[in-house]
Enzyme design. Structure first.
Site, PDB file in Angstrom:
ATOM      1  CB  THR A 121      -0.916   0.045   1.235  1.00 18.56           C
ATOM      2  OG1 THR A 121      -0.144   0.395   2.390  1.00 18.56           O
ATOM      3  CG2 THR A 121      -1.585  -1.301   1.468  1.00 18.56           C
TER       4      THR A 121
ATOM      5  CE  LYS B  82       8.020   6.164  -2.970  1.00 21.77           C
ATOM      6  NZ  LYS B  82       7.445   5.033  -3.727  1.00 21.77           N
TER       7      LYS B  82
ATOM      8  CD  GLU C 223      17.003  -3.024  -3.356  1.00 23.14           C
ATOM      9  OE1 GLU C 223      17.180  -1.873  -3.819  1.00 23.14           O
ATOM     10  OE2 GLU C 223      17.861  -3.641  -2.710  1.00 23.14           O
TER      11      GLU C 223
ATOM     12  CB  VAL D 179      15.261   3.801  -3.884  1.00 26.60           C
ATOM     13  CG1 VAL D 179      16.013   4.649  -4.918  1.00 26.60           C
ATOM     14  CG2 VAL D 179      15.015   4.606  -2.623  1.00 26.60           C
TER      15      VAL D 179
ATOM     16  CB  ALA E 216      10.628  -0.452  -9.247  1.00 22.33           C
TER      17      ALA E 216
ATOM     18  N   GLY F  78      -0.112   2.885 -15.019  1.00 23.44           N
ATOM     19  CA  GLY F  78       0.365   2.443 -13.715  1.00 23.44           C
ATOM     20  C   GLY F  78       1.720   2.965 -13.319  1.00 23.44           C
TER      21      GLY F  78
ATOM     22  CD  GLU G 240       2.211   6.244  -5.402  1.00 23.62           C
ATOM     23  OE1 GLU G 240       1.176   5.594  -5.127  1.00 23.62           O
ATOM     24  OE2 GLU G 240       3.360   5.821  -5.186  1.00 23.62           O
TER      25      GLU G 240
ATOM     26  CE  LYS H 120      10.734   6.471  -5.857  1.00 18.44           C
ATOM     27  NZ  LYS H 120      10.466   6.341  -7.308  1.00 18.44           N
TER      28      LYS H 120
ATOM     29  N   GLY I  70       6.530   0.673 -12.563  1.00 20.07           N
ATOM     30  CA  GLY I  70       5.702  -0.364 -13.161  1.00 20.07           C
ATOM     31  C   GLY I  70       5.421  -1.471 -12.163  1.00 20.07           C
TER      32      GLY I  70
END
Length: 815
Positions: free
Chosen positions: A555, A579, A606, A609, A611, A664, A667, A682, A797
């Site tokens: 989420t 995050k 992980e 930052v 993905a 996607g 956000e 990030k 993504g």
């Protein structure tokens, strides 16, 4: 001659007794057999309840007695042909009338004595053995019944009589040496004294009866027929992966049975031990299965741990004080007092300093034990040399058992390490000099987790089960579940990881399944779930108390991020792409790190930052190896990179942002991405992971959005504002184009300061050709001075974010 014993479940009803008949028939074709039987399943308890009601003059004892009668009459009618029923019914009703007389007497005087109680409970086995033998005869088996009261002689210690083996051996040799029948049916549990008074052999007495007979007639083997296929590596009701042990030694069987393996009662082994008579544990309902063979040698040299068992309902009593140090006779007084009070000690552990001694005692007896010991040491307690006893209840003893454990180093370390990683607190430890048993006292709520943890560690070829509790099953969460489903077989075969999704939750519903949710139709299961509630979700995770538990947060919720500490404090690992937690107050970020270390619960993020890119992991390795980060330059927003790579003078900025949202890359509220807050978080996380203390407010945000766009609240209003200020964005593009540059949203950290903002990137810069939704990070360190360490790839993504979460889970599995 062979002895076969059938327990209460094996003779619980007519259908089960028919199975017993087939087993007896087949065995008797090979050699003469003795069939020792328990009471019909549950009847012994009914007899005790009936006697208790009668002793307190409760008329309801008559209803219990009627129920006992109905059980036996129904069994006869189901087993015996109608033409042969009358004789059997007459004998059983006569016995039941005698039983009624005994109970009426208890009712009249308002009490039962131990002697009377033995007579009452003996009727269970006496009746069952009579009915079973009559059934065997009706089925043309060469069978006869022998009352065990004429075979086994005891003292008059009613309730748990001691056997007179000399007298018993003489009686058994005289009878079994002359009987010609192929099958001799004998009631278990029941014996008699020298004065011909009925006695019983205590808990597990039917097993004991069978072992006594097997020993004195030197049987070829003793078969214990029950409802499981042998002695298991652990309780199969609690450990689904448990399996029957093919061969085990007498001493290993004793250890396991002492620690709760209920298929075998500990004294059972004793009569056959010296004569080395093999014991076979078999399943009445699956007679073709191998079961467990108990012999002198276990044949398990390559398997030091043969089984894991436990005892529930244990308390821990501690006696300590300086008055115990170097004082002879303290232990003698302690154990003598308990012995005189009839209190059994399960476990003993004492510090080498002699300052304290801990005893494991049944919860039912521990308060009495405390009072007894405090009274014995009252003088020392009054002088302050010894403290009053302390007790702790609701504990359990868990034990590793194996003859060859003493020749294998590190077993204790492996045991305690596995338990510690799963937050199973050990209250006391005991290991005998034989090193055949390592025992630990733990909280009874942790027993199931402990059994599964240890079974996984010692019996499952190092296949590690991970139990996932997933919150957030939208775009990223859905892809994540699909990846797990696809890779389950590979992970088990190649990485020895068994990943099981135990819970799912979205904003509306949540669903739990301790055995694992189906990843083929999880959407349907979730729709049928309970109403979603974050606190209830955590409570259920905690209640299940599963080993190797991992909370997965897919989420972007502040509230969910705020719950991480609760999971970590319960040794539940946390994996998140959210995050917020790591970019919140520095103190909170550090607290989460400390909790992860304190409770051995990994906290991995992980995907915060880049993905699925290994940015944070690489940074951690740099720092751990002693490198120093001096400068970070990065394009960290895949969504912003996608937007500015696709924005030109032929398309409106608003349309490109909407496309990014639909695909996607942003956000649900794109303003989070375009405002720069996501990138700020990030670079803040990277700075913190580099070892710098920094807050989000320390980062300079050079926003490219007009003030009106920033102040909008609804998503629709934000897009309307973008359209209104389309000229502003066209000027940004034109200015960069005129310089031969591209627009990139860049994050930079240097000399303890950080900033984010839109920059003009010239053609010779590493960021210039960054395509699509890619991210790129340049680490300038003490080691990477001439050329920075560059990490580049898809940074946005659902698929790559899900793969990053998946990778973190695999990291935990490999810890």
């Amino acid at each position: 001659m062979k002895v076969l014993k059938f327990g209460g479940t094996s003779v619980a009803n007519a259908e089960n007794i028919k199975l017993v008949k087939e087993i007896a028939r087949e065995a008797s074709e090979k050699e003469k057999i003795v069939v020792v039987v328990s009471a019909l399943g549950g009847v012994t308890d009914l007899l005790l309840q009936t006697a208790q009601l009668a002793s307190v003059q409760d008329e309801n004892y008559r209803e219990k007695l009627q129920h006992i009668e109905d059980r036996h009459i129904d069994t006869i009618r189901d087993l015996i042909p109608p033409g042969a029923q009358s004789k059997v019914l007459a004998q059983v009703k006569k016995s039941l009338n005698d039983l009624e007389t005994l109970l009426d007497g208890a009712f009249m005087i308002g009490e039962t004595t131990a002697k009377l109680l033995d007579k009452i409970v003996s009727y269970g086995e006496l009746l069952s053995s009579f009915i079973i033998n009559e059934y065997f005869v009706s089925e043309a088996l060469d069978s006869i019944r022998k009352d065990s009261r004429f075979l086994i002689k005891t003292n008059e210690d009613y309730g748990k009589a001691s056997v007179d083996f000399r007298a018993t051996a003489e009686l058994c040799e005289n009878y079994f040496g002359t009987v010609t029948y192929r099958i001799i049916v004998v009631p278990g549990f029941v014996a008699s004294s020298g004065n011909r008074n009925t006695t019983t052999l205590g808990r597990g007495g039917s097993d004991y009866s069978a072992a006594i007979i097997a020993a004195v007639i030197e049987a070829s083997s003793l078969e214990i027929w029950t409802d499981v296929s042998g002695m298991y590596t652990a309780n199969p009701k609690w450990v689904k992966q448990a399996f029957a042990i093919p061969n085990i030694s007498y001493k290993e069987a004793l250890e396991l049975s002492h620690f709760g393996a209920k298929v075998l009662y500990p004294p059972t082994v004793q009569p056959v031990l010296d004569k080395e008579i093999p014991i076979q544990i078999k399943n009445t309902f699956k007679p073709s299965e191998e079961g467990t063979l108990i012999t002198k040698s276990s044949n398990g040299k390559n398997k030091p741990v043969r089984g894991i068992s436990h005892i529930n309902n244990v308390g821990l009593l501690s006696l300590e004080g300086t008055g115990m140090i170097g004082v002879p006779g303290v232990s003698k007084r302690l154990f003598e007092a308990l012995s005189l009070a009839g209190i059994s000690v399960i476990l003993i552990t004492q510090a080498s300093s002699e300052h304290s001694i801990c005893l494991g005692i049944s919860n039912d007896e521990i308060e009495n034990a405390r009072d007894v010991i405090d009274e014995v040491f009252a003088f020392e307690i009054s002088l302050g040399k010894i403290r009053p006893c302390t007790i702790e209840k609701k504990l359990a003893v868990i034990a590793l058992v194996g003859d060859n454990m003493k020749s294998h180093q590190g077993l204790s370390g492996k045991m305690f390490s596995a338990l510690g990683k799963n937050n199973v607190n050990i209250r006391a430890i005991a290991q005998g000099a034989s090193e055949r048993n390592i025992s630990a006292v733990i909280n009874e709520n942790d027993v199931k987790k402990a059994l599964n943890t240890l079974h996984e560690r010692f019996f499952e070829d190092h296949v590690k089960q991970l139990n996932l509790f997933v919150m957030g099953v939208g775009n990223v969460g859905g892809k994540f579940l699909g990846q797990i489903s696809k890779q389950c077989k590979y992970l088990r075969e190649q990485l020895q990881l068994n990943i099981r999704v135990v819970a799912l939750s979205n904003s509306r519903t949540m669903v739990f399944n301790e055995e694992g949710l189906s990843l083929e139709n999880w959407e349907q299961e979730l729709q049928k779930g309970d109403k979603a509630n974050r606190e209830d979700f955590f409570s259920k995770v905690k209640e299940l108390n599963l080993r190797n538990s991992i909370f997965v947060d897919n989420t972007a919720s502040d509230e969910v991020a705020g719950s991480y500490s609760s999971y970590l404090k319960n040794s539940i690992a946390v994996v998140t792409c959210n995050k917020i937690a790591c970019s919140s107050a520095f103190e909170s970020y550090i607290d989460l790190k400390k909790l992860a270390r304190k409770y051995s619960a990994p906290f991995l993020f992980e995907t915060n930052v880049g993905a699925g890119l290994p940015i944070i992991d690489t940074l951690k390795n740099l720092i751990a190896s002693g490198d120093q980060v001096n400068k970070i330059q990065a394009v960290l927003s895949g969504s912003l990179n996608f937007i500015f790579n696709n924005f030109n003078d032929k398309a409106s900025f608003s349309d490109i942002v909407e496309q990014a949202r639909d695909e996607g890359y942003t956000e649900p509220d794109p303003k989070i991405d375009l405002s720069g807050i996501d990138v700020m978080r990030k670079i803040l996380i990277l700075a913190r992971e580099s070892g710098y203390e920094m807050e989000i407010d320390d980062i300079k945000n050079e926003s490219f959005l007009p003030e009106e766009c920033i102040k909008t609240e609804a998503v629709e209003d934000f897009f309307a504002s973008l359209n209104k200020h389309s000229g502003h964005f066209e000027k940004l593009y034109s200015k960069a184009e005129s310089k031969g540059c591209r627009l990139k949203y860049v994050a930079q950290f240097e000399k303890g300061k950080a900033k984010v903002g839109l920059q003009h990137i010239p053609a010779d810069h590493p960021f210039y050709n960054l395509e699509g939704k890619d991210n790129i990070v340049l680490f300038h360190t003490d080691r990477y001075t001439d050329q920075p360490l560059i990490i580049k790839g898809a940074g946005a993504g659902a698929e790559v974010t899900a793969s990053g979460i998946f990778a973190d889970i695999i990291r935990i599995g490999n810890f």
